[in-house]
Design a protein around this motif. Sequence first.
Motif, PDB file in Angstrom:
ATOM      1  N   PHE A  54       4.094   7.284   2.786  1.00 40.61           N
ATOM      2  CA  PHE A  54       4.444   6.039   3.447  1.00 40.61           C
ATOM      3  C   PHE A  54       4.100   4.846   2.563  1.00 40.61           C
ATOM      4  O   PHE A  54       2.981   4.747   2.045  1.00 40.61           O
ATOM      5  CB  PHE A  54       3.669   5.872   4.758  1.00 40.61           C
ATOM      6  CG  PHE A  54       4.102   6.785   5.866  1.00 40.61           C
ATOM      7  CD1 PHE A  54       3.345   7.891   6.193  1.00 40.61           C
ATOM      8  CD2 PHE A  54       5.254   6.517   6.598  1.00 40.61           C
ATOM      9  CE1 PHE A  54       3.734   8.734   7.223  1.00 40.61           C
ATOM     10  CE2 PHE A  54       5.648   7.359   7.624  1.00 40.61           C
ATOM     11  CZ  PHE A  54       4.884   8.474   7.943  1.00 40.61           C
ATOM     12  N   PHE A 112      -5.282   6.959   1.865  1.00 43.61           N
ATOM     13  CA  PHE A 112      -4.932   5.847   0.992  1.00 43.61           C
ATOM     14  C   PHE A 112      -4.765   6.339  -0.442  1.00 43.61           C
ATOM     15  O   PHE A 112      -5.588   7.108  -0.949  1.00 43.61           O
ATOM     16  CB  PHE A 112      -6.043   4.804   1.065  1.00 43.61           C
ATOM     17  CG  PHE A 112      -5.954   3.736   0.026  1.00 43.61           C
ATOM     18  CD1 PHE A 112      -6.838   3.734  -1.051  1.00 43.61           C
ATOM     19  CD2 PHE A 112      -5.003   2.736   0.108  1.00 43.61           C
ATOM     20  CE1 PHE A 112      -6.780   2.754  -2.011  1.00 43.61           C
ATOM     21  CE2 PHE A 112      -4.939   1.750  -0.860  1.00 43.61           C
ATOM     22  CZ  PHE A 112      -5.828   1.756  -1.917  1.00 43.61           C
ATOM     23  N   PHE A 145       0.840  -1.190   0.000  1.00 36.08           N
ATOM     24  CA  PHE A 145       0.000   0.000   0.000  1.00 36.08           C
ATOM     25  C   PHE A 145       0.886   1.255   0.000  1.00 36.08           C
ATOM     26  O   PHE A 145       1.996   1.247   0.527  1.00 36.08           O
ATOM     27  CB  PHE A 145      -0.891   0.043   1.254  1.00 36.08           C
ATOM     28  CG  PHE A 145      -1.781  -1.150   1.416  1.00 36.08           C
ATOM     29  CD1 PHE A 145      -1.288  -2.343   1.939  1.00 36.08           C
ATOM     30  CD2 PHE A 145      -3.116  -1.091   1.056  1.00 36.08           C
ATOM     31  CE1 PHE A 145      -2.113  -3.458   2.094  1.00 36.08           C
ATOM     32  CE2 PHE A 145      -3.940  -2.191   1.210  1.00 36.08           C
ATOM     33  CZ  PHE A 145      -3.438  -3.370   1.725  1.00 36.08           C
ATOM     34  N   LEU A 150      -3.737   9.568   7.707  1.00 33.66           N
ATOM     35  CA  LEU A 150      -3.209   9.032   6.460  1.00 33.66           C
ATOM     36  C   LEU A 150      -4.319   8.837   5.439  1.00 33.66           C
ATOM     37  O   LEU A 150      -5.403   8.372   5.778  1.00 33.66           O
ATOM     38  CB  LEU A 150      -2.528   7.686   6.714  1.00 33.66           C
ATOM     39  CG  LEU A 150      -1.099   7.726   7.257  1.00 33.66           C
ATOM     40  CD1 LEU A 150      -1.060   8.222   8.684  1.00 33.66           C
ATOM     41  CD2 LEU A 150      -0.462   6.357   7.149  1.00 33.66           C
ATOM     42  N   TYR A 165       0.359   5.336   1.238  1.00 31.73           N
ATOM     43  CA  TYR A 165      -0.465   6.335   1.909  1.00 31.73           C
ATOM     44  C   TYR A 165       0.264   7.673   1.864  1.00 31.73           C
ATOM     45  O   TYR A 165       1.498   7.729   1.823  1.00 31.73           O
ATOM     46  CB  TYR A 165      -0.701   5.953   3.375  1.00 31.73           C
ATOM     47  CG  TYR A 165      -1.702   4.853   3.582  1.00 31.73           C
ATOM     48  CD1 TYR A 165      -1.328   3.515   3.497  1.00 31.73           C
ATOM     49  CD2 TYR A 165      -3.030   5.145   3.878  1.00 31.73           C
ATOM     50  CE1 TYR A 165      -2.254   2.504   3.690  1.00 31.73           C
ATOM     51  CE2 TYR A 165      -3.959   4.136   4.085  1.00 31.73           C
ATOM     52  CZ  TYR A 165      -3.562   2.822   3.984  1.00 31.73           C
ATOM     53  OH  TYR A 165      -4.488   1.823   4.182  1.00 31.73           O
TER      54      TYR A 165
END
Lengths: 117, 113
Positions: free
Chosen positions: A90, A46, A34, A44, A36
Motif C-alpha cells: 500500500f 512500515f 509512505f 501493516l 506499507y
Amino acid sequence: AQSVAQPEDQVNVAEGNPLTVKCTYSVSGNPYLFWYVQYPNRGLQFLLKYITGDNLVKGSYGFEAEFNKSQTSFHLKKPSALVSDSALYFCAVRDMWAGGGADGLTFGKGTHLIIQP
Amino acid sequence: DTEVTQTPKHLVMGMTNKKSLKCEQHMGHRAMYWYKQKAKKPPELMFVYSYEKLSINESVPSRFSPECPNSSLLNLHLHALQPEDSALYLCASTSGGSYNEQFFGPGTRLTVL
C-alpha cells in the motif's frame, strides 16, 4: 483532499529480477508519502517514507522508493526480488486535517506483488 | 517495546451483542488510530485520538464508540452491529508530527452474524 493511486492490481516478477510497484499522488501542499506492506491476515508493516530531502528514499528489507515531483509519483523499487516479498503493498499519504501530527493516512487500493521462483 | 498489540485476534458476535476491541502500545506515542479494512480493500480511517482526546471521527456510525482511557490504551466498543461491519479492525499509533510513520497492530478479525 489528499489521495494516492496505485494503477496496478497485481505485479508479477521473477525471483532475482528488479521490481517496481507504482504510486502517484495528488496533494495540496507538500506530500508526506509512505509505503506499507501487508502479509495475509496481518497488520501493516512500515517500509519507508518521503518527507523532504533526497528523492531516493531507502527503507526496510532492501526496498527503496523514488520521489518524482514533476510526475507526482512515488514508486517502490527493489533491485532483486525475493519470493518472500510476495505480499500486498500500500502507498499512503498523510492527511492534513487536524494538524498537530494527529492526521490519519489515506491509502491507495493496494497492489498484490507476486514473486515467482 | 516497539509494538502495538490488539485483543482479541478474532471475534464473532451477533447483531444484538455488545463487545469491545482493545489496543495497547508502550512506545509513548500520543496519537492513536482505529482503521477498518474490508477484504481486498485498503484500510479506512475511523477515529483519531490525540493526547487522549478524540480529534477526528470520520462520520462513523454511533454503533462504534471509541474510548481512550489513558495514553497507552485505546478501546473500540461495539453495539448492535450489522453483518456489513465484518472486517479487520486495525489499531495504529504514532509519536506525532505529520512526518512520523504509524505503527500498526495485527488487527482484530470481526465477524458479525
